[in-house]
Design a protein around this motif. Structure first.
Motif, PDB file in Angstrom:
ATOM      1  N   SER A   1      38.894  49.723  53.452  1.00  0.00           N
ATOM      2  CA  SER A   1      38.146  48.933  54.438  1.00  0.00           C
ATOM      3  C   SER A   1      38.845  47.631  54.812  1.00  0.00           C
ATOM      4  N   GLY A   2      39.901  47.265  54.073  1.00  0.00           N
ATOM      5  CA  GLY A   2      40.625  46.033  54.362  1.00  0.00           C
ATOM      6  C   GLY A   2      40.005  44.788  53.773  1.00  0.00           C
ATOM      7  N   ASP A   3      39.113  44.940  52.798  1.00  0.00           N
ATOM      8  CA  ASP A   3      38.450  43.796  52.163  1.00  0.00           C
ATOM      9  C   ASP A   3      39.302  43.319  50.993  1.00  0.00           C
ATOM     10  N   ASN A   4      40.147  42.322  51.253  1.00  0.00           N
ATOM     11  CA  ASN A   4      41.104  41.916  50.218  1.00  0.00           C
ATOM     12  C   ASN A   4      40.449  41.183  49.047  1.00  0.00           C
ATOM     13  N   ILE A   5      39.342  40.472  49.283  1.00  0.00           N
ATOM     14  CA  ILE A   5      38.674  39.773  48.185  1.00  0.00           C
ATOM     15  C   ILE A   5      38.025  40.779  47.234  1.00  0.00           C
ATOM     16  N   ALA A   6      37.346  41.774  47.795  1.00  0.00           N
ATOM     17  CA  ALA A   6      36.761  42.815  46.949  1.00  0.00           C
ATOM     18  C   ALA A   6      37.843  43.594  46.214  1.00  0.00           C
ATOM     19  N   ALA A   7      38.972  43.807  46.865  1.00  0.00           N
ATOM     20  CA  ALA A   7      40.085  44.511  46.218  1.00  0.00           C
ATOM     21  C   ALA A   7      40.645  43.685  45.065  1.00  0.00           C
TER      22      ALA A   7
ATOM     23  N   ASP B   1      55.094  45.876  46.739  1.00  0.00           N
ATOM     24  CA  ASP B   1      56.018  46.075  47.864  1.00  0.00           C
ATOM     25  C   ASP B   1      55.464  45.499  49.165  1.00  0.00           C
ATOM     26  N   ALA B   2      54.130  45.530  49.312  1.00  0.00           N
ATOM     27  CA  ALA B   2      53.509  45.151  50.582  1.00  0.00           C
ATOM     28  C   ALA B   2      53.016  43.718  50.630  1.00  0.00           C
ATOM     29  N   CYS B   3      53.117  42.962  49.535  1.00  0.00           N
ATOM     30  CA  CYS B   3      52.436  41.663  49.492  1.00  0.00           C
ATOM     31  C   CYS B   3      53.110  40.589  50.330  1.00  0.00           C
ATOM     32  N   GLY B   4      54.411  40.737  50.614  1.00  0.00           N
ATOM     33  CA  GLY B   4      55.085  39.805  51.509  1.00  0.00           C
ATOM     34  C   GLY B   4      55.489  38.488  50.882  1.00  0.00           C
ATOM     35  N   ASN B   5      55.387  38.359  49.557  1.00  0.00           N
ATOM     36  CA  ASN B   5      55.760  37.111  48.886  1.00  0.00           C
ATOM     37  C   ASN B   5      56.927  37.403  47.959  1.00  0.00           C
ATOM     38  N   PRO B   6      58.145  37.022  48.341  1.00  0.00           N
ATOM     39  CA  PRO B   6      59.319  37.372  47.534  1.00  0.00           C
ATOM     40  C   PRO B   6      59.281  36.805  46.116  1.00  0.00           C
ATOM     41  N   ASP B   7      58.759  35.594  45.940  1.00  0.00           N
ATOM     42  CA  ASP B   7      58.693  35.005  44.602  1.00  0.00           C
ATOM     43  C   ASP B   7      57.757  35.816  43.704  1.00  0.00           C
ATOM     44  N   LEU B   8      56.596  36.174  44.228  1.00  0.00           N
ATOM     45  CA  LEU B   8      55.641  36.960  43.456  1.00  0.00           C
ATOM     46  C   LEU B   8      56.186  38.359  43.183  1.00  0.00           C
ATOM     47  N   GLN B   9      56.857  38.933  44.154  1.00  0.00           N
ATOM     48  CA  GLN B   9      57.480  40.244  43.951  1.00  0.00           C
ATOM     49  C   GLN B   9      58.500  40.188  42.822  1.00  0.00           C
ATOM     50  N   ARG B  10      59.299  39.141  42.800  1.00  0.00           N
ATOM     51  CA  ARG B  10      60.335  39.004  41.773  1.00  0.00           C
ATOM     52  C   ARG B  10      59.703  38.867  40.385  1.00  0.00           C
ATOM     53  N   VAL B  11      58.668  38.030  40.265  1.00  0.00           N
ATOM     54  CA  VAL B  11      57.993  37.866  38.978  1.00  0.00           C
ATOM     55  C   VAL B  11      57.395  39.189  38.511  1.00  0.00           C
TER      56      VAL B  11
ATOM     57  N   VAL C   1      48.568  39.731  44.000  1.00  0.00           N
ATOM     58  CA  VAL C   1      49.347  40.657  44.816  1.00  0.00           C
ATOM     59  C   VAL C   1      48.437  41.438  45.763  1.00  0.00           C
ATOM     60  N   VAL C   2      47.350  41.986  45.224  1.00  0.00           N
ATOM     61  CA  VAL C   2      46.432  42.794  46.034  1.00  0.00           C
ATOM     62  C   VAL C   2      45.775  41.950  47.117  1.00  0.00           C
ATOM     63  N   ARG C   3      45.384  40.729  46.772  1.00  0.00           N
ATOM     64  CA  ARG C   3      44.759  39.852  47.771  1.00  0.00           C
ATOM     65  C   ARG C   3      45.692  39.592  48.935  1.00  0.00           C
ATOM     66  N   LEU C   4      46.978  39.410  48.656  1.00  0.00           N
ATOM     67  CA  LEU C   4      47.950  39.190  49.725  1.00  0.00           C
ATOM     68  C   LEU C   4      48.281  40.476  50.482  1.00  0.00           C
ATOM     69  N   ALA C   5      48.342  41.586  49.759  1.00  0.00           N
ATOM     70  CA  ALA C   5      48.851  42.823  50.353  1.00  0.00           C
ATOM     71  C   ALA C   5      47.861  43.497  51.285  1.00  0.00           C
ATOM     72  N   VAL C   6      46.594  43.538  50.902  1.00  0.00           N
ATOM     73  CA  VAL C   6      45.631  44.360  51.655  1.00  0.00           C
ATOM     74  C   VAL C   6      45.572  43.989  53.146  1.00  0.00           C
ATOM     75  N   PRO C   7      45.543  42.691  53.523  1.00  0.00           N
ATOM     76  CA  PRO C   7      45.506  42.393  54.970  1.00  0.00           C
ATOM     77  C   PRO C   7      46.807  42.738  55.696  1.00  0.00           C
ATOM     78  N   ARG C   8      47.890  42.934  54.977  1.00  0.00           N
ATOM     79  CA  ARG C   8      49.191  43.190  55.580  1.00  0.00           C
ATOM     80  C   ARG C   8      49.519  44.675  55.705  1.00  0.00           C
ATOM     81  N   LEU C   9      48.695  45.533  55.138  1.00  0.00           N
ATOM     82  CA  LEU C   9      49.046  46.943  55.060  1.00  0.00           C
ATOM     83  C   LEU C   9      49.100  47.584  56.443  1.00  0.00           C
ATOM     84  N   THR C  10      50.169  48.303  56.699  1.00  0.00           N
ATOM     85  CA  THR C  10      50.206  49.165  57.874  1.00  0.00           C
ATOM     86  C   THR C  10      49.334  50.387  57.603  1.00  0.00           C
ATOM     87  N   ALA C  11      49.039  51.125  58.647  1.00  0.00           N
ATOM     88  CA  ALA C  11      48.224  52.330  58.466  1.00  0.00           C
ATOM     89  C   ALA C  11      48.904  53.303  57.506  1.00  0.00           C
TER      90      ALA C  11
END
Length: 216
Positions: A195-201, A146-156, A98-108
């Motif tokens: 910092s927007g580093d999704n892999i480190a997150a 909420d921010a990850c953008g993947n409905p299947d993962l959100q549902r799980v 979830v975090v890997r997907l969400a961090v690059p998508r985050l609005t300010a």
């Protein structure tokens, strides 16, 4: 053949309403771990018939918030110390992705909300406020969901995260895990999110949840 589209029935709406009310009462502590749930008392409280109550309880059992033994008991799940690592690692597998997907998508704005929630959780970790960490750590990962953008993962996640997190609601949780290390891993998650580093997150999230692997 085409599947007919029908509106939800009142029966379905009752079941869902009952489930949400019982779920909320468990998560806010109104219904305590180990508390037995009596059908007649639930009927009096919720003002509905037995059938939607039993269906809601079955759903909450699958989510891990209720324990049922036929003809013996229906009760709120009691967290057990020997389940802590298993529950945390399961959450880590889910939340890492979830975090890997969400961090690059985050609005300010979303990034600010998450960082503020992380700051709150880090302060609670530093003060060993176990009850607040149990509540707020789940909330912060809910923001990533909420921010990850993947409905299947959100549902799980939404189907399972509360039941898994409830198994961590132990007053001595800080004695069962390395509290100082977890605090540092939350700081790493905060820095990577900012910092927007999704892999480190993702790696920080997995470390928080006791998944093995080399830490960066």
């Amino acid at each position: 053949m085409p599947v007919p589209r029908t509106a939800p029935t009142e029966h379905q709406l009752l079941r869902d309403t009952v489930r949400l009310k019982i779920h909320a009462a468990i998560m806010d502590g109104t219904l305590e771990p180990g508390e037995r749930l009596n059908d007649d008392e639930l009927i009096a409280w919720l003002g509905v018939s037995r059938t939607p109550i039993r269906e809601a309880l079955s759903q909450l059992t699958r989510a891990g918030l209720i324990e049922m033994a036929p003809n013996r008991y229906t009760r709120v799940t009691t967290p057990k110390p020997d389940e802590v690592v298993e529950a945390m690692q399961t959450l880590g597998v889910l939340f890492g992705g979830v975090v890997r997907l969400a961090v690059p998508r985050l609005t300010a704005a979303a990034r600010r909300r998450i960082v503020a929630q992380l700051d709150r959780t880090i302060a609670e970790l530093e003060s060993h406020d176990v009850a607040s960490v149990n509540r707020d750590a789940l909330d912060v990962f809910g923001l990533y969901v909420d921010a990850c953008g993947n409905p299947d993962l959100q549902r799980v996640c939404r189907d399972t995260m509360d039941g898994l997190a409830f198994r961590l609601r132990l007053p001595n949780l800080d004695e069962l895990i390395d509290w100082d290390r977890m605090t540092e891993d939350f700081r790493r998650l905060r820095a990577a999110t900012e910092s927007g580093d999704n892999i480190a997150a993702e790696l920080a999230t997995e470390a928080i949840h006791l998944l093995p692997g080399e830490k960066s």
